[in-house]
Motif scaffolding. Structure first.
Motif, PDB file in Angstrom:
ATOM      1  N   LEU A   1       0.841  -1.198   0.000  1.00  0.00           N
ATOM      2  CA  LEU A   1       0.000   0.000   0.000  1.00  0.00           C
ATOM      3  C   LEU A   1       0.877   1.248   0.000  1.00  0.00           C
ATOM      4  CD1 LEU A   1      -3.030   0.957   0.304  1.00  0.00           C
ATOM      5  CD2 LEU A   1      -2.412   1.397   2.690  1.00  0.00           C
ATOM      6  N   PHE A   2       0.655   2.112  -0.999  1.00  0.00           N
ATOM      7  CA  PHE A   2       1.371   3.391  -1.042  1.00  0.00           C
ATOM      8  C   PHE A   2       0.680   4.359  -0.090  1.00  0.00           C
ATOM      9  CE2 PHE A   2       4.536   3.118  -4.452  1.00  0.00           C
ATOM     10  CZ  PHE A   2       4.268   1.822  -4.882  1.00  0.00           C
ATOM     11  N   ASP A   3       1.464   4.824   0.875  1.00  0.00           N
ATOM     12  CA  ASP A   3       0.921   5.548   2.023  1.00  0.00           C
ATOM     13  C   ASP A   3       1.832   6.739   2.343  1.00  0.00           C
ATOM     14  OD1 ASP A   3      -0.481   6.151   4.339  1.00  0.00           O
ATOM     15  OD2 ASP A   3       0.043   4.313   5.411  1.00  0.00           O
ATOM     16  N   PHE A   4       1.325   7.673   3.135  1.00  0.00           N
ATOM     17  CA  PHE A   4       2.142   8.791   3.608  1.00  0.00           C
ATOM     18  C   PHE A   4       1.595   9.181   4.984  1.00  0.00           C
ATOM     19  CE2 PHE A   4       3.172  13.448   3.719  1.00  0.00           C
ATOM     20  CZ  PHE A   4       4.552  13.328   3.649  1.00  0.00           C
ATOM     21  N   PRO A   5       2.459   9.361   5.995  1.00  0.00           N
ATOM     22  CA  PRO A   5       1.973   9.636   7.349  1.00  0.00           C
ATOM     23  C   PRO A   5       1.016  10.837   7.388  1.00  0.00           C
ATOM     24  CG  PRO A   5       4.359   9.333   7.346  1.00  0.00           C
ATOM     25  CD  PRO A   5       3.929   9.339   5.907  1.00  0.00           C
ATOM     26  N   GLY A   6      -0.118  10.631   8.038  1.00  0.00           N
ATOM     27  CA  GLY A   6      -1.087  11.724   8.201  1.00  0.00           C
ATOM     28  C   GLY A   6      -2.066  11.863   7.051  1.00  0.00           C
ATOM     29  N   ALA A   7      -1.824  11.165   5.946  1.00  0.00           N
ATOM     30  CA  ALA A   7      -2.736  11.288   4.790  1.00  0.00           C
ATOM     31  C   ALA A   7      -4.031  10.526   5.095  1.00  0.00           C
ATOM     32  CB  ALA A   7      -2.072  10.751   3.530  1.00  0.00           C
ATOM     33  N   PRO A   8      -5.173  11.211   5.045  1.00  0.00           N
ATOM     34  CA  PRO A   8      -6.414  10.594   5.519  1.00  0.00           C
ATOM     35  C   PRO A   8      -6.981   9.480   4.633  1.00  0.00           C
ATOM     36  CG  PRO A   8      -6.844  12.785   4.645  1.00  0.00           C
ATOM     37  CD  PRO A   8      -5.358  12.621   4.649  1.00  0.00           C
ATOM     38  N   ASN A   9      -6.748   9.557   3.316  1.00  0.00           N
ATOM     39  CA  ASN A   9      -7.337   8.503   2.468  1.00  0.00           C
ATOM     40  C   ASN A   9      -6.620   7.164   2.631  1.00  0.00           C
ATOM     41  OD1 ASN A   9      -9.705   9.602   0.954  1.00  0.00           O
ATOM     42  ND2 ASN A   9      -8.223  11.213   0.567  1.00  0.00           N
ATOM     43  N   PRO A  10      -5.283   7.121   2.607  1.00  0.00           N
ATOM     44  CA  PRO A  10      -4.624   5.856   2.915  1.00  0.00           C
ATOM     45  C   PRO A  10      -5.021   5.324   4.300  1.00  0.00           C
ATOM     46  CG  PRO A  10      -3.032   7.395   1.993  1.00  0.00           C
ATOM     47  CD  PRO A  10      -4.306   8.158   2.202  1.00  0.00           C
ATOM     48  N   ARG A  11      -5.276   6.251   5.229  1.00  0.00           N
ATOM     49  CA  ARG A  11      -5.678   5.817   6.583  1.00  0.00           C
ATOM     50  C   ARG A  11      -6.967   4.997   6.534  1.00  0.00           C
ATOM     51  NH1 ARG A  11      -8.320   8.944  11.477  1.00  0.00           N
ATOM     52  NH2 ARG A  11      -7.785   7.506  13.153  1.00  0.00           N
ATOM     53  N   ARG A  12      -7.877   5.374   5.646  1.00  0.00           N
ATOM     54  CA  ARG A  12      -9.123   4.606   5.528  1.00  0.00           C
ATOM     55  C   ARG A  12      -8.807   3.143   5.204  1.00  0.00           C
ATOM     56  NH1 ARG A  12     -12.208   8.122   1.089  1.00  0.00           N
ATOM     57  NH2 ARG A  12     -14.012   6.859   1.568  1.00  0.00           N
ATOM     58  N   VAL A  13      -7.852   2.961   4.299  1.00  0.00           N
ATOM     59  CA  VAL A  13      -7.506   1.592   3.877  1.00  0.00           C
ATOM     60  C   VAL A  13      -6.772   0.847   4.991  1.00  0.00           C
ATOM     61  CG1 VAL A  13      -6.215   0.212   2.214  1.00  0.00           C
ATOM     62  CG2 VAL A  13      -7.435   2.270   1.454  1.00  0.00           C
ATOM     63  N   THR A  14      -5.896   1.539   5.711  1.00  0.00           N
ATOM     64  CA  THR A  14      -5.157   0.821   6.761  1.00  0.00           C
ATOM     65  C   THR A  14      -6.110   0.400   7.889  1.00  0.00           C
ATOM     66  OG1 THR A  14      -4.413   2.907   7.731  1.00  0.00           O
ATOM     67  CG2 THR A  14      -2.893   1.849   6.253  1.00  0.00           C
ATOM     68  N   ILE A  15      -7.081   1.248   8.218  1.00  0.00           N
ATOM     69  CA  ILE A  15      -8.064   0.850   9.240  1.00  0.00           C
ATOM     70  C   ILE A  15      -8.880  -0.338   8.725  1.00  0.00           C
ATOM     71  CG2 ILE A  15     -10.151   1.546  10.496  1.00  0.00           C
ATOM     72  CD1 ILE A  15      -9.018   4.431  10.547  1.00  0.00           C
ATOM     73  N   PHE A  16      -9.326  -0.234   7.478  1.00  0.00           N
ATOM     74  CA  PHE A  16     -10.146  -1.309   6.890  1.00  0.00           C
ATOM     75  C   PHE A  16      -9.371  -2.633   6.915  1.00  0.00           C
ATOM     76  CE2 PHE A  16     -12.166  -3.793   3.589  1.00  0.00           C
ATOM     77  CZ  PHE A  16     -13.503  -3.428   3.614  1.00  0.00           C
ATOM     78  N   ALA A  17      -8.098  -2.581   6.502  1.00  0.00           N
ATOM     79  CA  ALA A  17      -7.285  -3.808   6.454  1.00  0.00           C
ATOM     80  C   ALA A  17      -7.119  -4.397   7.857  1.00  0.00           C
ATOM     81  CB  ALA A  17      -5.924  -3.510   5.829  1.00  0.00           C
ATOM     82  N   LYS A  18      -6.943  -3.527   8.847  1.00  0.00           N
ATOM     83  CA  LYS A  18      -6.792  -4.025  10.230  1.00  0.00           C
ATOM     84  C   LYS A  18      -8.079  -4.691  10.700  1.00  0.00           C
ATOM     85  CE  LYS A  18      -3.140  -0.989  11.832  1.00  0.00           C
ATOM     86  NZ  LYS A  18      -2.850   0.283  12.477  1.00  0.00           N
ATOM     87  N   GLU A  19      -9.231  -4.113  10.337  1.00  0.00           N
ATOM     88  CA  GLU A  19     -10.509  -4.734  10.690  1.00  0.00           C
ATOM     89  C   GLU A  19     -10.581  -6.156  10.123  1.00  0.00           C
ATOM     90  OE1 GLU A  19     -13.327  -3.804  12.397  1.00  0.00           O
ATOM     91  OE2 GLU A  19     -12.479  -1.902  13.079  1.00  0.00           O
ATOM     92  N   LYS A  20     -10.006  -6.318   8.935  1.00  0.00           N
ATOM     93  CA  LYS A  20     -10.048  -7.610   8.250  1.00  0.00           C
ATOM     94  C   LYS A  20      -8.953  -8.555   8.727  1.00  0.00           C
ATOM     95  CE  LYS A  20     -13.229  -6.888   5.066  1.00  0.00           C
ATOM     96  NZ  LYS A  20     -14.404  -7.784   4.945  1.00  0.00           N
ATOM     97  N   GLY A  21      -8.006  -8.022   9.506  1.00  0.00           N
ATOM     98  CA  GLY A  21      -6.864  -8.849   9.906  1.00  0.00           C
ATOM     99  C   GLY A  21      -5.893  -9.070   8.755  1.00  0.00           C
ATOM    100  N   ILE A  22      -5.890  -8.162   7.776  1.00  0.00           N
ATOM    101  CA  ILE A  22      -4.968  -8.280   6.639  1.00  0.00           C
ATOM    102  C   ILE A  22      -3.734  -7.419   6.933  1.00  0.00           C
ATOM    103  CG2 ILE A  22      -4.632  -7.760   4.178  1.00  0.00           C
ATOM    104  CD1 ILE A  22      -7.662  -8.146   3.796  1.00  0.00           C
TER     105      ILE A  22
END
Ligand SMILES: N[C@@H](CCC(=O)N[C@@H](CS)C(=O)NCC(=O)O)C(=O)O
Length: 204
Positions: free
Chosen positions: A3-24
């Motif tokens: 996942l291409f991400d940058f600290p503090g960027a809110p849109n990538p954060r949506r994906v990282t939270i979603f992935a954690k919910e899934k245990g991915i």
């Protein structure tokens, strides 16, 4: 998968939270937006819009757009379900998520690009009247949400879904970076915010 991400960027954060919910477990690639790494020719091949997040699959194919990436993750890891289990839920959660994106995210975005942080970057001509209007729209939207959370636990009803992730990222970004923290009198909105912020996908 990366996942291409940058600290503090809110849109990538949506994906990282979603992935954690899934245990991915998602490997992240630091895409330094301050150096324009999201506008290079190689990056634009993955996402012609020049925005993060982007999910790069092991076979070299890429998926852009937070919600599209979340849909991909839901397809490869269906549980816990975050997009809907039956036709009604699928439609309703989609509607709620789109409203958060179209009615709140767009206004937060307008206040952000016309606000002081982006202003200092000198990349856009600032339109103060646009910010005045979008600030007001965000404030009104918070009030609407507060009324809704008096009636229901989560954005799309009685369970946590992708729409809650979209809202949380918008509210946190608006509060921390755009100067648009919800008024403390909006107790139902704060009840919801505390509840979702305590989830391990968010707090952990
Ligand atoms: N609709 C897109 C929005 C992506 C987006 O705006 N990402 C921001 C970072 S949070 C970005 O890359 N901004 C850089 C730019 O617009 O040039 C999504 O949901 O992924």
């Amino acid at each position: 998968m990366k996942l291409f991400d940058f600290p503090g960027a809110p849109n990538p954060r949506r994906v990282t939270i979603f992935a954690k919910e899934k245990g991915i477990d998602l490997e992240t690639v630091h895409c330094d937006m301050s150096k324009g790494e999201h506008k290079t020719a190689a990056f634009l091949k993955m996402n012609p819009s020049g925005k993060i997040p982007v999910l790069l699959l092991d076979d070299g194919r890429a998926i852009a757009e937070s919600v599209a990436i979340c849909r991909y993750l839901e397809a490869i890891q269906p549980e816990p379900n975050l997009f809907g289990r039956d036709p009604y839920e699928l439609g309703h959660i989609e509607a709620r998520n789109r409203q958060i994106e179209m009615e709140l995210w767009t206004q937060v975005g307008t206040s952000w690009v016309n606000g002081p942080i982006v202003g200092k970057m000198g990349i856009f001509k600032q339109i103060p009247d646009a910010k005045t209007a979008s600030d007001k729209n965000v404030t009104r939207y918070y009030e609407r949400l507060d009324a809704e959370f008096a009636q229901q636990e989560y954005v799309a009803g009685d369970r946590f879904t992708v729409a809650d992730i979209s809202l949380l990222s918008a509210v946190d970004f608006a509060s921390s970076m755009v100067g648009l923290k919800p008024d403390e009198g909006l107790i139902n909105l704060y009840r919801w915010h505390k509840q979702v912020s305590e989830r391990s996908s968010v707090a952990g």
